[in-house]
Design an enzyme around this catalytic site. Structure first.
Site, PDB file in Angstrom:
ATOM      1  N   ASN A  28       0.842  -1.190   0.000  1.00 51.22           N
ATOM      2  CA  ASN A  28       0.000   0.000   0.000  1.00 51.22           C
ATOM      3  C   ASN A  28       0.884   1.250   0.000  1.00 51.22           C
ATOM      4  O   ASN A  28       1.447   1.625   1.029  1.00 51.22           O
ATOM      5  CB  ASN A  28      -0.918  -0.018   1.220  1.00 51.22           C
ATOM      6  CG  ASN A  28      -1.933   1.125   1.185  1.00 51.22           C
ATOM      7  OD1 ASN A  28      -2.080   1.805   0.174  1.00 51.22           O
ATOM      8  ND2 ASN A  28      -2.638   1.318   2.286  1.00 51.22           N
ATOM      9  N   ASN A  73       2.986   5.940  -4.010  1.00 50.59           N
ATOM     10  CA  ASN A  73       3.887   5.956  -5.165  1.00 50.59           C
ATOM     11  C   ASN A  73       3.384   5.067  -6.293  1.00 50.59           C
ATOM     12  O   ASN A  73       3.801   5.231  -7.447  1.00 50.59           O
ATOM     13  CB  ASN A  73       5.282   5.490  -4.747  1.00 50.59           C
ATOM     14  CG  ASN A  73       5.982   6.501  -3.848  1.00 50.59           C
ATOM     15  OD1 ASN A  73       5.873   7.706  -4.069  1.00 50.59           O
ATOM     16  ND2 ASN A  73       6.674   6.013  -2.823  1.00 50.59           N
ATOM     17  N   ASN A  74       2.480   4.149  -5.974  1.00 51.39           N
ATOM     18  CA  ASN A  74       1.945   3.256  -7.007  1.00 51.39           C
ATOM     19  C   ASN A  74       1.183   4.013  -8.080  1.00 51.39           C
ATOM     20  O   ASN A  74       1.000   3.507  -9.192  1.00 51.39           O
ATOM     21  CB  ASN A  74       1.027   2.215  -6.367  1.00 51.39           C
ATOM     22  CG  ASN A  74       1.770   1.261  -5.456  1.00 51.39           C
ATOM     23  OD1 ASN A  74       2.962   1.003  -5.665  1.00 51.39           O
ATOM     24  ND2 ASN A  74       1.092   0.738  -4.448  1.00 51.39           N
ATOM     25  N   ARG A  75       0.729   5.199  -7.737  1.00 51.58           N
ATOM     26  CA  ARG A  75      -0.034   5.990  -8.712  1.00 51.58           C
ATOM     27  C   ARG A  75       0.760   6.231  -9.984  1.00 51.58           C
ATOM     28  O   ARG A  75       0.186   6.265 -11.089  1.00 51.58           O
ATOM     29  CB  ARG A  75      -0.427   7.325  -8.081  1.00 51.58           C
ATOM     30  CG  ARG A  75      -1.234   8.231  -9.003  1.00 51.58           C
ATOM     31  CD  ARG A  75      -1.326   9.636  -8.448  1.00 51.58           C
ATOM     32  NE  ARG A  75      -2.084   9.706  -7.213  1.00 51.58           N
ATOM     33  CZ  ARG A  75      -3.406   9.843  -7.157  1.00 51.58           C
ATOM     34  NH1 ARG A  75      -4.106   9.904  -8.264  1.00 51.58           N
ATOM     35  NH2 ARG A  75      -4.011   9.927  -5.998  1.00 51.58           N
ATOM     36  N   ASP A 130     -12.805   9.845  -6.006  1.00 55.61           N
ATOM     37  CA  ASP A 130     -13.849  10.592  -5.307  1.00 55.61           C
ATOM     38  C   ASP A 130     -14.143  11.934  -5.976  1.00 55.61           C
ATOM     39  O   ASP A 130     -14.784  12.795  -5.387  1.00 55.61           O
ATOM     40  CB  ASP A 130     -13.467  10.818  -3.840  1.00 55.61           C
ATOM     41  CG  ASP A 130     -12.076  11.449  -3.690  1.00 55.61           C
ATOM     42  OD1 ASP A 130     -11.538  11.938  -4.696  1.00 55.61           O
ATOM     43  OD2 ASP A 130     -11.541  11.429  -2.568  1.00 55.61           O
ATOM     44  N   PHE A 148       2.741   9.030   3.940  1.00 60.25           N
ATOM     45  CA  PHE A 148       1.586   8.588   3.155  1.00 60.25           C
ATOM     46  C   PHE A 148       0.827   9.801   2.608  1.00 60.25           C
ATOM     47  O   PHE A 148      -0.382   9.969   2.776  1.00 60.25           O
ATOM     48  CB  PHE A 148       0.654   7.705   4.002  1.00 60.25           C
ATOM     49  CG  PHE A 148      -0.182   6.770   3.160  1.00 60.25           C
ATOM     50  CD1 PHE A 148       0.374   5.622   2.623  1.00 60.25           C
ATOM     51  CD2 PHE A 148      -1.520   7.036   2.879  1.00 60.25           C
ATOM     52  CE1 PHE A 148      -0.372   4.761   1.844  1.00 60.25           C
ATOM     53  CE2 PHE A 148      -2.275   6.186   2.093  1.00 60.25           C
ATOM     54  CZ  PHE A 148      -1.700   5.036   1.578  1.00 60.25           C
ATOM     55  N   CYS A 171       1.568  13.498  -0.347  1.00 61.71           N
ATOM     56  CA  CYS A 171       2.430  14.393  -1.130  1.00 61.71           C
ATOM     57  C   CYS A 171       2.979  13.810  -2.437  1.00 61.71           C
ATOM     58  O   CYS A 171       3.878  14.409  -3.042  1.00 61.71           O
ATOM     59  CB  CYS A 171       3.620  14.872  -0.293  1.00 61.71           C
ATOM     60  SG  CYS A 171       3.135  15.755   1.201  1.00 61.71           S
ATOM     61  N   ASP A 229       1.575  13.870  -5.296  1.00 60.11           N
ATOM     62  CA  ASP A 229       1.258  14.850  -6.331  1.00 60.11           C
ATOM     63  C   ASP A 229       2.181  16.059  -6.249  1.00 60.11           C
ATOM     64  O   ASP A 229       2.598  16.614  -7.268  1.00 60.11           O
ATOM     65  CB  ASP A 229      -0.206  15.270  -6.232  1.00 60.11           C
ATOM     66  CG  ASP A 229      -0.589  15.721  -4.818  1.00 60.11           C
ATOM     67  OD1 ASP A 229       0.190  15.478  -3.872  1.00 60.11           O
ATOM     68  OD2 ASP A 229      -1.685  16.293  -4.665  1.00 60.11           O
TER      69      ASP A 229
END
Length: 774
Positions: free
Chosen positions: A587, A590-592, A610, A694, A696, A698
């Protein structure tokens, strides 16, 4: 039985009529009638007074405000519409539709896929992959011959060049001309060459074929009442009449050489007993120029228009078998293309059976360029052995603009009736029609007028009807007591119906065709991948998200980065595009931005699950990114300045009239450049900081972009509206705003030390010519 005198409507017993004797209840019935109507006249006059004026003005303001709010929420913003290209005076709303043309490729005519699925013209530009439609009314209008739509495409292959002949509707003459375009890159881009054929009558269906080394065109000329063949003397723009091969108004005709004979298929809707779009005739000859002899069983079809009798493009031969293209006109004109395998074709017999088309039905509704109908297909085999096809499509059914206007006007008329009804119940409307329309109008009438009224039965009936209509207000007020709880509920319910009808009327009159279309860039459409990151606690939100965004015109695929919990099955989602669940080992935010070789588009929209906004907002952002693919283009601006650095909301950027950061929770990025920068060795410490707090990720990407370039790196596009659905759920890392902002302020300080500050960068709002960054 008693002999009581007949009386008129009740309620006028003691009013002053101007004649005191008239209101004596013992007078004759005619005097009673006059007295009653004098009283009603007073009520009617009251209706035109102050109380009635206030009531109608109040209704206008209330319903008008509701209609304005509805239009603001539901329609494409006016500034967005104004920013669409003017198209040189073409592309006006047309009752015939808004046809455009797409290109398809496949290994056979039954495995055709749209050009965007075939990786045609894969290069380094932001236009990749090129998406259908490839030719539109804007294409021709910008080339100098304004058009309302383009349709009926036929192709002619010469070496590496593909020539496209099609109908274009002239915006001045409002009739069809034949235009031609050329492509040398397998249909990805088209050079508009001009008008190939223009007559004094409507032309369409430009069937192009070759015979004995010459190139011929047989367009539909049914308005002229002839079937004409033209020969090219300077291909592709110069043609001259070769021969009138039939003195009949044939519709959508083609000629094909099959088993030693030339066969002509066409429809003559003018013949006695023929059914429009359900009739088909066959003729045969030893030459495509005739003379032609009729088939023994003509007409071979004269039936329901949904069976595909009317031709819908060029016939083709595959594996030695002849196939005919027909169009299903059952639901609306040109609803879909159907393919028929010709089993028997002789002078005396004809038999065909339907086979599957092999092209997927468009499933994005009116957001798809061919979502409402597609009625023409020309498919041919290239020298390489591959098959190429061109098909036209439309977003709306035939005649929809007229039906939309009629429904809108009917809704507005119904609202007027609702307003009068509420006025009657509240007492603001005392009389529905003027009393001088009633059976016994006011004032003294001449004997001649009375004799005419008795002899004119229609006039008498109308006046009696108006009299009965004027009895409705007192009856309704007696039935519905508005000063009671039930009466108020009834009035509120009727008003609610009026609100619904008001919104319906505005929707049909001003709401357009209901499509949220893609935007062109340099004459091309493209597609992007939508990527979101989530976990099991937000599955309810994800389902709504996927259902909505999968219908947006330019979305090719949705990738769900699954960070924790049991992942859902892609089949759990109501999606019209592929959904891929990418399950992560740990989880991490950074996976984004993880490298993903399965992403097939250069553009990726990183969009939190969302955030809900309109497809039009998304499409505008995509167009801006295609103009600036080296930037982060998004919908949430921030300004990072001050000492010490402090993270603030959009309000701070607005106050200081500029921004230097775009949040990637709703932003377009280059899937190659952005992901490579984020996973570069230089970004390792930044990624560790993201994992520690967990948060920042972006912010880090913005700093990496700024660190890699001295020029502008972000671009803002204002959404018409956006809803943050996390407010309805506790599943959000930013639900504690104070803590969230404190952590992000720490990130700003840390990343500024690592990669340099952003304070010297600032771009003002409202600098774009399209007005999309106000």
């Amino acid at each position: 039985m008693g002999s009581s005198p007949a009386v008129g409507p009740t309620g006028g017993g003691g009013g002053d009529s101007g004649d005191g004797r008239c209101c004596d209840m013992s007078m004759k019935c005619w005097c009673r009638w006059r007295c009653e109507h004098q009283h009603y006249r007073g009520l009617f006059l009251n209706n035109s007074g102050y109380d009635g004026l206030v009531f109608f003005l109040g209704c206008f303001v209330a319903l008008g405000s509701i209609a304005t709010l509805y239009a603001w929420l539901a329609f494409t913003p006016p500034y967005a519409v104004a920013a669409r290209p003017a198209s040189g005076g073409g592309c006006r709303e047309d009752n015939e539709g808004s046809w455009s043309i797409g290109v398809f490729y496949g290994d056979s005519p039954f495995s055709l896929k749209p050009i965007e699925a075939m990786n045609i013209w894969r290069d380094e530009s932001a236009a990749w992959p090129v998406a259908n439609p490839v030719v539109t009314c804007a294409s021709t209008s910008e080339a100098g011959f304004p058009s309302n739509f383009v349709a009926d495409p036929f192709i002619y292959v010469q070496g590496d060049a593909i020539y496209l002949f099609y109908e274009t509707k002239n915006v001045i003459t409002m009739q069809g001309d034949i235009a031609v375009a050329r492509s040398v890159d397998k249909g990805a881009t088209w050079q508009q060459l001009g008008i190939a054929l223009d007559e004094d009558w409507h032309l369409s269906y430009p069937y192009v074929f070759s015979y004995h080394g010459q190139i011929y065109m047989m367009p539909e000329s049914s308005e002229k009442g002839e079937l004409r063949v033209y020969r090219a003397f300077d291909f592709p723009l110069q043609w001259k009449l070769e021969k009138v091969i039939m003195k009949k108004p044939m519709v959508d005709s083609f000629v094909i050489n099959h088993k030693g004979k030339f066969w002509l298929f066409g429809s003559d809707h003018s013949s006695f007993g023929s059914k429009k779009n359900g009739q088909l005739e066959i003729w045969y000859s030893d030459s495509p120029l005739g003379p032609w002899k009729p088939h023994k069983k003509n007409p071979v079809y004269n039936t329901d228009r949904s069976v595909g009798a009317r031709n819908g493009g060029r016939p083709f031969i595959h594996d030695g078998i002849l196939y005919r293209v027909g169009q299903d006109c059952g639901e609306t004109y040109g609803r879909r293309v159907r393919i028929f395998k010709v089993e028997v074709l002789s002078k005396d017999e004809f038999k065909e059976v339907e086979v599957p088309l092999g092209v997927e039905e468009p499933n994005k509704g009116r957001n798809a360029w061919n979502g409402a109908r597609y009625h023409h297909l020309d498919v041919q085999q290239l020298p390489s052995g591959k098959w190429v096809g061109v098909m036209d499509g439309d977003r709306v059914p035939s005649g929809y603009s007229v039906r939309r206007f009629i429904l809108g006007c009917a809704s507005v008329a119904a609202v007027a009736v609702i307003v009068v009804l509420i006025g009657v119940l509240l007492g603001a409307v005392k009389c529905i029609v003027p009393l001088n329309w009633s059976s016994h109008g006011l004032g003294k009438k001449s004997n001649a007028f009375l004799a005419w009224g008795r002899s004119n039965m229609l006039s008498s009936k109308v006046r009696r009807f108006c009299s009965r209509l004027n009895r409705v207000p007192p009856f309704l007020r007696g039935w519905v007591k508005v000063n009671t709880c039930v009466g108020r509920c009834i009035v509120a319910f009727i008003f609610a119906i009026g609100v619904v009808l008001t919104c319906t009327g505005v929707h049909y009159i001003y709401g357009g065709n209901g499509a949220e279309e893609a935007y062109q860039w340099k004459g091309h459409y493209s597609q992007f991948t939508l990527l979101t990151m989530t976990y099991d606690a937000r599955i309810w939100n994800l389902k709504m998200y996927v259902k909505h965004y999968s219908r947006c015109s330019s979305v090719k695929e949705i990738v769900v980065v699954w960070n924790k919990g049991l992942p859902p099955d892609p089949s759990d989602f109501d999606s019209v595009v592929p959904v891929r669940i990418r399950v992560e080992a740990r989880n991490s935010l950074n996976n984004r931005f993880r490298m993903d070789p399965l992403i097939k588009t250069r553009a990726v929209l990183e969009l939190d699950d969302d955030i809900m906004m309109t497809c039009d907002d998304v499409e505008r952002g995509f167009k801006v990114w295609r103009e600036h693919p080296d930037r982060i283009v998004g919908f949430y601006p921030r300004l990072i300045n001050g000492n010490p650095l402090k993270y603030r909301a959009e309000k701070h950027a607005r106050k200081h009239k500029g921004y230097n950061m775009i949040l990637t929770g709703a932003a377009f990025i280059d899937s190659q450049v952005a992901f490579e920068r984020y996973w570069s060795p230089q970004a390792r410490l930044g990624r560790e900081f993201v994992d520690k707090y967990f948060n920042c990720e972006d912010v880090l990407l913005n700093y990496l972009y700024a660190n890699a370039s001295s020029s502008r790196t972000v671009e803002y596009v204002k959404p018409a509206w956006a809803i943050d659905t996390s407010k309805f759920s506790g599943a959000a890392i930013s639900r504690n705003t104070k803590v969230h902002y404190r952590i992000r302020s720490d990130c700003l300080a840390k990343f500024s030390q690592m990669y340099g500050g952003l304070a010297r960068r600032k771009w003002v709002f409202d600098r774009r010519k399209d007005g999309w960054d106000v």
